[in-house]
Design a protein around this motif. Structure first.
Motif, mmCIF file in Angstrom:
data_model
loop_
_atom_site.group_PDB
_atom_site.id
_atom_site.type_symbol
_atom_site.label_atom_id
_atom_site.label_comp_id
_atom_site.label_asym_id
_atom_site.label_seq_id
_atom_site.Cartn_x
_atom_site.Cartn_y
_atom_site.Cartn_z
ATOM 1 N N ASN B 5 3.477 47.264 -57.396
ATOM 2 C CA ASN B 5 4.044 46.058 -56.768
ATOM 3 C C ASN B 5 5.371 45.401 -57.170
ATOM 4 O O ASN B 5 5.441 45.044 -58.093
ATOM 5 C CB ASN B 5 2.856 45.092 -56.688
ATOM 6 C CG ASN B 5 3.167 43.844 -55.999
ATOM 7 O OD1 ASN B 5 4.178 43.900 -54.727
ATOM 8 N ND2 ASN B 5 2.506 42.680 -56.028
ATOM 9 N N CYS B 6 6.440 46.246 -56.522
ATOM 10 C CA CYS B 6 7.735 46.174 -57.056
ATOM 11 C C CYS B 6 8.169 44.420 -56.910
ATOM 12 O O CYS B 6 8.047 43.819 -55.778
ATOM 13 C CB CYS B 6 8.759 47.079 -56.507
ATOM 14 S SG CYS B 6 10.325 46.624 -56.766
ATOM 15 N N PRO B 7 8.694 43.731 -57.732
ATOM 16 C CA PRO B 7 8.845 42.337 -57.764
ATOM 17 C C PRO B 7 10.047 42.273 -56.651
ATOM 18 O O PRO B 7 10.242 41.048 -56.265
ATOM 19 C CB PRO B 7 9.135 41.750 -59.014
ATOM 20 C CG PRO B 7 9.378 43.173 -60.048
ATOM 21 C CD PRO B 7 8.948 44.181 -59.076
ATOM 22 N N TYR B 8 10.994 43.120 -56.398
ATOM 23 C CA TYR B 8 11.771 43.096 -55.232
ATOM 24 C C TYR B 8 11.422 43.333 -54.019
ATOM 25 O O TYR B 8 12.008 42.840 -53.170
ATOM 26 C CB TYR B 8 13.046 43.903 -55.812
ATOM 27 C CG TYR B 8 13.565 43.913 -57.340
ATOM 28 C CD1 TYR B 8 14.639 42.810 -57.485
ATOM 29 C CD2 TYR B 8 13.194 44.492 -58.469
ATOM 30 C CE1 TYR B 8 15.016 42.478 -58.832
ATOM 31 C CE2 TYR B 8 13.652 44.253 -59.613
ATOM 32 C CZ TYR B 8 14.745 43.293 -59.822
ATOM 33 O OH TYR B 8 15.102 43.042 -61.030
ATOM 34 N N CYS B 9 10.539 44.457 -53.997
ATOM 35 C CA CYS B 9 10.205 45.103 -52.695
ATOM 36 C C CYS B 9 8.913 44.862 -52.244
ATOM 37 O O CYS B 9 8.734 45.073 -50.921
ATOM 38 C CB CYS B 9 10.555 46.665 -52.721
ATOM 39 S SG CYS B 9 12.279 47.104 -53.391
ATOM 40 N N GLY B 10 7.992 44.640 -52.873
ATOM 41 C CA GLY B 10 6.528 44.563 -52.509
ATOM 42 C C GLY B 10 5.948 45.808 -52.966
ATOM 43 O O GLY B 10 6.549 46.581 -53.577
ATOM 44 N N HIS B 56 11.221 53.347 -62.588
ATOM 45 C CA HIS B 56 12.608 53.076 -61.718
ATOM 46 C C HIS B 56 12.182 53.202 -60.498
ATOM 47 O O HIS B 56 11.644 54.174 -59.733
ATOM 48 C CB HIS B 56 13.496 54.058 -62.121
ATOM 49 C CG HIS B 56 14.888 53.884 -61.603
ATOM 50 N ND1 HIS B 56 15.685 54.876 -61.454
ATOM 51 C CD2 HIS B 56 15.544 52.712 -61.316
ATOM 52 C CE1 HIS B 56 16.965 54.602 -61.081
ATOM 53 N NE2 HIS B 56 16.815 53.253 -60.959
ATOM 54 N N HIS B 57 12.377 52.187 -59.640
ATOM 55 C CA HIS B 57 12.180 52.232 -58.048
ATOM 56 C C HIS B 57 13.497 53.096 -57.523
ATOM 57 O O HIS B 57 14.157 52.472 -56.855
ATOM 58 C CB HIS B 57 12.033 50.818 -57.576
ATOM 59 C CG HIS B 57 11.411 50.924 -56.189
ATOM 60 N ND1 HIS B 57 11.211 49.604 -55.429
ATOM 61 C CD2 HIS B 57 10.896 51.878 -55.368
ATOM 62 C CE1 HIS B 57 10.643 50.228 -54.313
ATOM 63 N NE2 HIS B 57 10.533 51.347 -54.278
ATOM 64 N N VAL B 58 13.154 54.518 -57.602
ATOM 65 C CA VAL B 58 14.614 55.160 -57.566
ATOM 66 C C VAL B 58 14.903 55.314 -56.173
ATOM 67 O O VAL B 58 16.008 55.390 -55.575
ATOM 68 C CB VAL B 58 14.281 56.364 -58.320
ATOM 69 C CG1 VAL B 58 13.419 57.297 -57.883
ATOM 70 C CG2 VAL B 58 15.677 57.106 -58.281
ATOM 71 N N GLY B 60 13.850 53.216 -53.801
ATOM 72 C CA GLY B 60 13.913 51.951 -53.178
ATOM 73 C C GLY B 60 14.878 50.925 -53.599
ATOM 74 O O GLY B 60 16.038 51.440 -53.352
ATOM 75 N N CYS B 61 14.604 49.916 -54.465
ATOM 76 C CA CYS B 61 15.788 48.998 -54.730
ATOM 77 C C CYS B 61 16.514 49.575 -55.978
ATOM 78 O O CYS B 61 17.576 49.115 -56.370
ATOM 79 C CB CYS B 61 15.196 47.672 -54.920
ATOM 80 S SG CYS B 61 13.945 47.544 -56.323
ATOM 81 N N ARG B 62 16.140 50.446 -56.530
ATOM 82 C CA ARG B 62 16.681 51.130 -58.026
ATOM 83 C C ARG B 62 16.785 50.037 -59.174
ATOM 84 O O ARG B 62 17.562 50.462 -59.832
ATOM 85 C CB ARG B 62 18.177 51.616 -57.240
ATOM 86 C CG ARG B 62 18.365 52.875 -56.480
ATOM 87 C CD ARG B 62 19.557 53.506 -56.585
ATOM 88 N NE ARG B 62 19.620 54.107 -57.865
ATOM 89 C CZ ARG B 62 19.368 55.536 -57.907
ATOM 90 N NH1 ARG B 62 19.244 56.206 -56.863
ATOM 91 N NH2 ARG B 62 19.722 56.042 -59.110
HETATM 92 ZN ZN LIG Z 1 12.036 47.759 -55.456
#
Ligand SMILES: [Zn+2]
Lengths: 998, 94
Positions: B5-10, B56-58, B60-62
Motif C-alpha cells: 500500500n504505497c502511501p503516495y499511490c495506494g 522502491h516504487h520503481v 510507480g511514483c519512484r
Molecule cells: Zn507509489
C-alpha cells in the motif's frame, strides 16, 4: 476387457459424431467423450507402455489422476506429450498416439526391458552410476554415458516437439471475493451460498462440464440439482469457468489458474489464445476439490482392464460406456457398491470382493436383489492375463493375514482402496494435512488461512452431506469477507458417512508367492522398491520419494503416496502418521511452458529501446546490435565491406578526420536544487565542489563498499543545475541509487533528480575535424572556438536551424571530440546537419564496434572493466579520487584487502608476434604455469588500426609493474588455443592525451 | 505475491516495486570510520519475523518506502514514506 458403448444414456451427444485418429487409425466417438471414453468405446484397451518396463497399460481412472492412459496429442509443432487421455476432449481431426513404445503400444519391442527389471529397481540411475554387479565394468562416467543413452531411450515418457510453438498464450489478472475450486455438489452449493450472500464469486472447474460427481450419477434428481444450481449462479452474476485448473495457491490470496481455451477445438480462431495463465486475487477460497479413489498393491495390478470403481461408474453413467462384461469389484469400503450396482443394472455380470468380514444387511440385500454376487473377507491377490486381465487369483483371510484362494475369470477388475481428499492446494499454503484414522486418509487440520474445505475434499462422503458442507462453507465465506461474524454459520457435516467403517488395505501378498505390485504405475514404482529403499536406509518420506521416483512428475503424489507411506510404515514398524506425508507443490496438474511464458517470447521477451535517431541510422546504412535493451548502430558498412573492414575504416577516418556516433543511450540525469553541488560532490569520488559553471568533469562513482559503481560526466549548467551522464548499462541503477540517497539518507538536501534520458538525443563528434563540423552546424561558429569552448567546456546554444542544443567538449575516443545533445524530437535534424558537414571533410558515421576500438586504444574503461569487482585503483583511476573529502565508498575503499598491490590491475595487452590475434575472455597465465584461473583475464580486444596489430585490455595480478617485459600466455583452450602476449600500459595510443586537448 | 500500500499511490502489485535492503540501518556520516561503515554495509540480521525493509516504487511514483514485513508470512504490517519529512506531512494529512 470387452468394453462397449451402451445403446442409450450418458451425457454424450449422439447427434454430434466425431472422427479422430488413434495411432493413425480413424475412430469414431461423440461430442462429450474424452479420448479415454471414446477409445474404450472402440474397444481399445492398451493405450500406453510403462516408463521403465514397457508393460502394457490401459485406462485406470476417469480424471486427472490417470497413470496409465498417458498419450501424445497433436502433430508436428503442436505435438503435446504426456496428455492424460482421461481429460482430453475429442474433436474432429484430433490426432493422438500411444507413447514410449515402438512400433506401437500394442506390439512394443521395448517390453524386453521387463526381463532386466532388477536393473531398473529403486535408485537405478544412482546405482548404475556407481556400477553394480554384473556391470562393474560400467564404473566411471565414460561407459556410463554410453549406456545412459540406451537407458534413457528405453525408459521414458512422450517426446516434445522440437519446433517452435505456433500458438499464443495470454496472461491475465482477475479479482474476486471468493474463489470456489471444484463444481461438484459441494462446490456448487458453496458458490451459490456465497453469491446469495452478495459476494463476487469465481467458480473454476477443470472439467469441460460443470457438476463434478453429479455428472457421474445417473439419477434425474442429481441432474435437476446440478442445472438449478448452475442457473442460480448465472442469475447471481457469479463467474463460472470450465476447463480451468486452479493449479496453485500462493500468498496474499493469489491463485494460479490455467484456462484451456482451445485445446478441445478442431480449428481455433487465430485471435484466440490456446491457453490463459491467470493470476487471481481473492479474499477467500473454498476448496471443493473432491477426493481421488486409491488402488491397492497386489500382483499385476497395472494390467489393462483394472481401474478404480468410480472410474467405471463414470464411464457407464457419464459416457455410456460399459467397461466390461464379467466384472470383479475389490473393495475395502462402502463406496464401491454403487458402481457395482450401476454396472449390474446395465447388464454386466458383477462379483464384489470385500476385504472386510462383515457387511450390513441392507447392502447385502440390495446386492442379492440385483443379482450381484459377493464374498466377504476376500480380495485381489494376483491378476492374470497377457495384454489385459483374464482372471483374478483371490486371497482370503482376515485383518491382513491373507491366504491364497481360488481364481475367477473376468474381463474387468474394479478396485477401491479408499479415498484421498484432494488437499493438494491447501498444502501449497504450507498447511500439513493430518491422518484421519477413521476414514484412512489425510485431511486438512485446523489451520489459519482464509480457506474453507468443503465436501469430499474434507472426507465427507455422501452427496447430500457434501451439499450441506458446501453451503456452510459459502455462508462462512460471506461472514469472513463481510466481517459479520460467524453467528449465522450453520455447522458443517463432519467427515465420514459410510455405514460400515473402511478397513485398512494397502497391499495384498501371501508367503512364497512373488508378485509385482505397482504403487505408482506412472513411474513403475513397486511395493518391493519401497522395501528396498527402506532396506538401503532411505527412511524419510522425502528421501523415499526421490530415491524411488514415487509420486514424481505429472502424478505429483496423487496416486501412490498413501500406499507408499503405508508400506514404509509397515517396514519401519510404525503408524502412517508417524511416517509423515510428502508436501504437495504446485502445479496440481502440468502447465505448458507456453502458458508460463505467455506473450513474453521472441522479440517480446524483453522491452526494446530504440533511440530517436534509430530510423535515421538505418537509412544511413547502420547494421544494428543489441546493447542491453537498446539497439545501437554496430557499424556502417559501405559497399561490399565486412564488419572488420568497416570498423577499421571508421576508426582510421575518425582519427584522421571526423566521425559521428549516436550516444543517446547514455543515461542522463538532471540534478537540480540549492544543494546540487554538495550532493554531486558527495556522490562522486573525485572533486566536484569547485566545478565552474560552463565546465564538465569526468566522474567516478563508488558503491558503499568501495567498489566502482559507474563512471560518466557531469556538466555544470548553472549554480544549481547539473546534467549528469552515466553509462548505458548502469543508467537505471545510478538513478535508483541517487533517489535512495536523497530520500533515505540525506533527506535534508534540497535536490531533485530527474531522469532525462528520453528527453535528450545525442551524438558524439570526434576527430581532428570535429570543431570544423560544429562550426558549420551551430548558429554562432564563434561559440565553439577553442577559447569559447576549451577542453571540458560546456555551452548551451542553438544549431543553425534554431534547434536548442547543449555541447560539452569531452572525449571517449581520445580525439578532440564533443558530445552534442538536442531535444529528442530534433535528433534527425541535428544528424542531418552534422552528417552533411562531416561528409564535406570525408568523415564517417560509426557504431559500437569502432567506439570499442577507439576506447581500447586509449585504455578507457567500460562496464566490462568496471564489472562490480574492480576498485578505482584496480582500474588505474585511483589518482583521480579525492583525498580532500569524504564521499560514498571512501571509508570502505581503504579496506586493507582493496589496497593490496597484487590485486588484478588494468593493463594493455599486445601479442608477442604482432601478426597474431587473441580473444576476449582468455585467461592470462605466466609462461611456465598455464593452468587454472591463471593470473588475470582479457576483457576486450580489437584490431588497432593506429598500431597495426591486435591489442587488448585486461586485468592481471600486480599489473604492469609486475609483468612488464615478461612473456605471458593468453590461454583460450576451448576456442582458439594459446597466444603469447606482453603486458603494456593500458594507454596504448596517445598516452599524453595531446590529441583530445589539441 | 505481495501487495504494498504505497502511501503516495495506494495499493499496488509487488511487481511494480523493487526490494532495497535493510531499512533499520542508519548509515554513518561519510567521514565516519571504516569500522562503522563495515558494520552498516556488511553486518545484517537474518530476521525470522517482522523486519523493516526499504522498497522502491520503481515502476510507480519512484519513491522509497519503509516497509515492515514478516519474513515468515509475507504479512506487511506498515508502509511509510522513507523520507522522514514527507512521511510526517503525509501522516499529518491522514
Ligand atoms: Zn507509489
Amino acid at each position: 476387457m470387452s468394453a462397449s458403448r451402451l445403446p442409450a444414456g450418458g451425457r454424450i451427444d449422439r447427434d454430434q459424431p466425431i472422427e479422430f485418429h488413434w495411432d493413425n487409425r480413424k475412430l469414431k466417438g461423440f461430442k462429450g467423450d474424452t479420448l479415454a471414453s471414446a477409445l474404450m468405446a472402440n474397444g481399445e484397451s492398451i493405450l500406453g507402455r510403462s516408463f521403465k518396463y514397457h508393460r502394457p497399460r490401459g485406462i485406470m481412472s476417469a480424471g486427472v489422476e490417470e497413470s496409465g492412459a498417458i498419450v501424445t496429442v497433436g502433430r508436428g509443432n503442436r505435438r503435446d506429450p504426456n496428455v492424460k487421455a482421461t481429460t482430453q476432449e475429442i474433436f474432429n481431426g484430433l490426432q493422438a498416439k500411444g507413447q514410449n513404445a515402438w512400433p506401437n503400444v500394442r506390439t512394443d519391442l521395448g517390453s524386453v526391458n521387463g526381463l532386466f527389471s532388477r536393473f531398473f529397481s529403486a535408485g537405478f540411475y544412482y546405482k548404475t552410476f556407481m556400477g553394480i554387479p554384473p556391470m562393474e565394468w560400467g564404473k566411471g562416467t565414460g561407459i556410463w554415458m554410453q549406456y545412459e543413452k540406451l537407458i534413457r531411450k528405453a525408459a521414458g515418457m512422450g517426446v516434445a516437439s522440437r519446433e517452435p510453438d505456433p500458438d499464443i498464450y495470454d496472461h491475465g489478472h482477475m479479482f474476486c471475493d471468493v474463489l470456489v475450486v471444484g463444481s461438484g455438489p459441494a462446490g456448487l452449493a458453496a458458490a451459490v451460498a456465497a453469491a446469495e450472500g452478495g459476494l463476487d464469486v469465481v467458480l473454476v472447474e477443470q472439467d469441460f462440464e460443470i457438476g463434478g460427481d453429479y455428472l457421474n450419477q445417473s439419477s434425474t434428481e442429481a441432474e435437476r440439482k446440478r442445472s438449478s444450481q448452475i442457473s442460480a449462479l448465472k442469475k447471481l452474476g457469479a463467474r463460472v469457468m470450465t476447463r480451468t485448473t486452479a493449479f496453485g495457491l500462493y500468498d496474499y490470496g493469489v491463485a494460479g489458474l490455467l484456462e484451456r481455451v482451445t485445446d478441445h477445438v478442431a480449428v481455433p480462431a487465430v485471435e484466440i489464445p490456446r491457453q490463459r495463465f491467470l493470476t487471481l486475487r481473492t479474499k477467500h477460497t473454498i476448496l471443493a476439490t473432491g477426493a481421488l479413489e486409491r488402488s491397492v498393491a497386489f500382483g499385476n495390478n497395472d494390467l489393462p482392464g483394472i481401474m478404480t470403481a468410480a472410474a467405471a461408474n463414470s464411464y457407464v453413467n457419464r459416457f455410456a460406456v460399459q467397461a466390461g462384461q464379467r466384472i470383479i469389484v475389490a473393495t475395502n469400503n462402502d463406496s464401491a457398491y454403487s458402481p457395482a450396482l450401476n454396472l449390474a443394472r446395465t447388464g454386466a455380470d458383477v462379483t464384489v470382493l470385500d476385504s472386510r468380514t462383515s457387511l450390513p444387511d441392507n447392502i447385502l440385500g440390495l446386492l442379492d436383489t440385483k443379482g450381484v454376487s459377493h464374498r466377504a473377507g476376500t480380495t485381489a491377490l494376483n491378476a492374470v492375463g497377457k495384454k489385459g486381465i483374464a482372471s483374478l487369483e483371490l486371497a482370503s483371510g482376515d485383518d491382513g493375514q491373507w491366504a491364497a484362494g481360488d481364481s475367477l475369470t473376468c474381463d474387468l477388475l474394479l478396485v477401491s482402496g479408499g479415498w484421498s481428499p484432494v488437499v493438494n492446494l491447501l498444502s501449497h499454503r504450507g498447511v500439513k494435512p493430518v491422518w484421519d484414522k477413521d476414514n484412512l486418509c489425510f485431511v486438512a487440520p485446523i489451520f489459519d488461512e482464509p480457506i474453507q474445505m468443503a465436501g469430499s475434499a474434507n472426507a465427507i462422503w455422501g452427496t447430500s452431506d457434501c451439499e450441506a458442507s458446501g453451503n456452510a462453507a459459502g455462508v462462512a465465506a460471506v461472514a469472513a469477507v463481510k466481517g459479520t461474524g460467524m453467528n449465522n454459520v450453520t455447522s458443517a457435516p463432519g467427515a465420514g458417512g459410510w455405514e460400515t467403517p473402511i478397513a485398512p488395505l494397502y497391499e495384498v501378498r501371501v508367503d512364497n508367492k512373488k508378485t509385482k505390485c505397482f504403487i505408482d504405475p506412472q513411474h513403475d514404482v513397486t511395493a518391493d522398491d519401497v522395501r528396498l529403499a527402506h532396506q538401503e536406509g532411505f527412511v524419510s518420506v522425502e528421501h523415499l520419494k526421490r530415491y524411488t521416483t514415487l509420486g514424481m512428475a505429472t502424478d505429483q503424489g496423487k496416486m501412490g503416496n498413501i500406499i507408499g507411506l503405508a508400506l514404509m510404515a509397515e517396514a519401519m514398524g510404525r503408524e502412517i502418521p508417524e511416517v509423515g506425508t510428502t508436501t504437495f507443490r504446485p502445479p496440481y496438474t502440468p502447465i505448458s511452458l507456453g502458458a508460463l511464458t505467455g506473450r513474453g517470447k521472441g522479440a517480446h521477451f524483453k522491452p526494446l529501446r530504440r533511440t530517436p535517431m534509430h530510423d535515421w541510422n538505418l537509412a544511413a546504412g547502420a547494421t544494428m546490435t543489441d546493447a542491453g535493451l537498446w539497439q545501437r548502430p554496430w557499424y556502417f558498412a559501405r559497399q561490399g565491406e565486412t564488419i572488420t573492414e568497416a570498423y577499421i575504416r571508421e576508426t582510421i577516418t575518425t582519427r584522421e578526420t571526423v566521425g559521428l556516433v549516436d550516444v543517446t543511450s547514455l543515461g542522463k540525469i538532471a540534478i537540480q536544487g540549492p544543494d546540487a553541488t554538495e550532493f554531486i560532490n558527495s556522490v562522486y569520488s573525485n572533486a566536484f565542489a569547485k566545478l565552474p559553471i560552463g565546465k564538465a568533469r569526468y566522474g567516478i562513482m563508488l558503491r558503499d563498499d568501495g567498489i566502482v559503481m559507474d563512471d560518466g560526466t557531469s556538466w555544470r549548467l548553472s549554480e544549481t543545475d547539473y546534467f549528469m551522464t552515466t553509462t548505458t548499462a548502469h543508467a537505471a541503477k545510478v538513478m535508483v541509487f541517487l533517489e535512495e540517497l536523497l530520500q533515505t539518507r540525506w533527506p535534508h538536501l534540497q535536490v531533485h533528480v530527474t531522469s532525462v534520458s528520453e528527453q535528450w538525443a545525442g551524438s558524439a563528434v570526434a576527430g581532428p575535424k570535429s570543431r570544423a563540423v560544429l562550426e558549420a552546424c551551430v548558429a554562432d561558429p564563434a561559440s565553439v572556438a577553442n577559447e569559447a569552448l576549451p577542453f571540458m567546456g560546456v555551452i548551451e546554444t542553438s544549431l543553425s536551424n534554431g534547434v536548442p542544443c547543449r555541447i560539452a567538449r569531452i572525449s571517449f575516443s581520445g580525439e578532440m571530440a564533443y558530445e552534442m545533445y538536442v531535444p529528442s524530437d530534433y535528433s534527425e535534424s541535428m544528424m542531418d546537419l552534422l552528417w552533411s558537414a562531416a561528409q564535406s571533410f570525408d568523415g564517417c558515421l560509426y557504431g559500437t564496434e569502432t567506439l570499442g576500438a577507439l576506447r581500447i586504444e586509449k585504455g578507457h574503461v567500460t562496464g566490462v572493466e568496471l564489472d562490480g569487482r574492480a576498485t578505482i585503483d584496480d582500474a588505474g583511476l585511483g589518482k583521480m579520487a579525492s583525498d580532500q573529502k569524504s564521499y560514498i565508498g571512501s571509508a570502505l575503499r581503504s579496506r586493507p584487502d582493496l589496497l593490496r598491490t597484487d590485486r588484478p590491475q588494468l593493463v594493455g595487452i599486445f601479442p608477442k608476434d604482432k601478426t597474431e590475434k587473441f580473444k576476449a575472455g582468455s585467461v592470462l597465465c605466466s609462461e611456465n604455469k598455464v593452468e587454472g584461473h591463471g593470473d588475470g583475464w582479457i576483457t576486450a580486444v580489437t584490431h588497432s588500426p593506429t598500431l597495426g596489430h591486435w591489442i587488448g585490455l585486461g586485468y592481471i595480478n600486480g599489473g604492469y609493474d609486475q609483468w612488464s617485459g615478461q612473456t605471458v600466455v593468453a590461454a583460450d583452450p576451448v576456442r582458439t588455443g594459446n597466444t603469447n602476449v606482453e603486458i603494456v600500459s593500458p594507454h596504448m595510443v596517445d598516452p599524453s592525451g595531446e590529441r583530445m586537448r589539441g | 505475491m505481495i501487495r504494498i500500500n504505497c502511501p503516495y499511490c495506494g495499493e499496488r502489485d509487488h511487481s511494480e516495486f523493487s526490494y532495497g535492503g535493510d531499512g533499520s540501518i542508519t548509515y554513518p556520516a561519510l567521514d565516519a570510520s571504516a569500522e562503522e561503515w563495515l558494520e552498516a554495509v556488511f553486518q545484517r540480521e537474518n530476521i525470522r519475523g517482522v523486519q523493516t525493509e526499504t522498497w522502491h516504487h520503481v515502476s510507480g511514483c519512484r519513491q522509497w518506502l519503509l516497509v515492515e514485513r514478516d519474513t515468515m508470512t509475507h504479512e506487511i504490517h506498515s508502509v511509510h514514506a522513507a523520507h522522514e519529512g514527507i512521511a510526517k506531512v503525509l501522516e499529518a494529512g491522514k
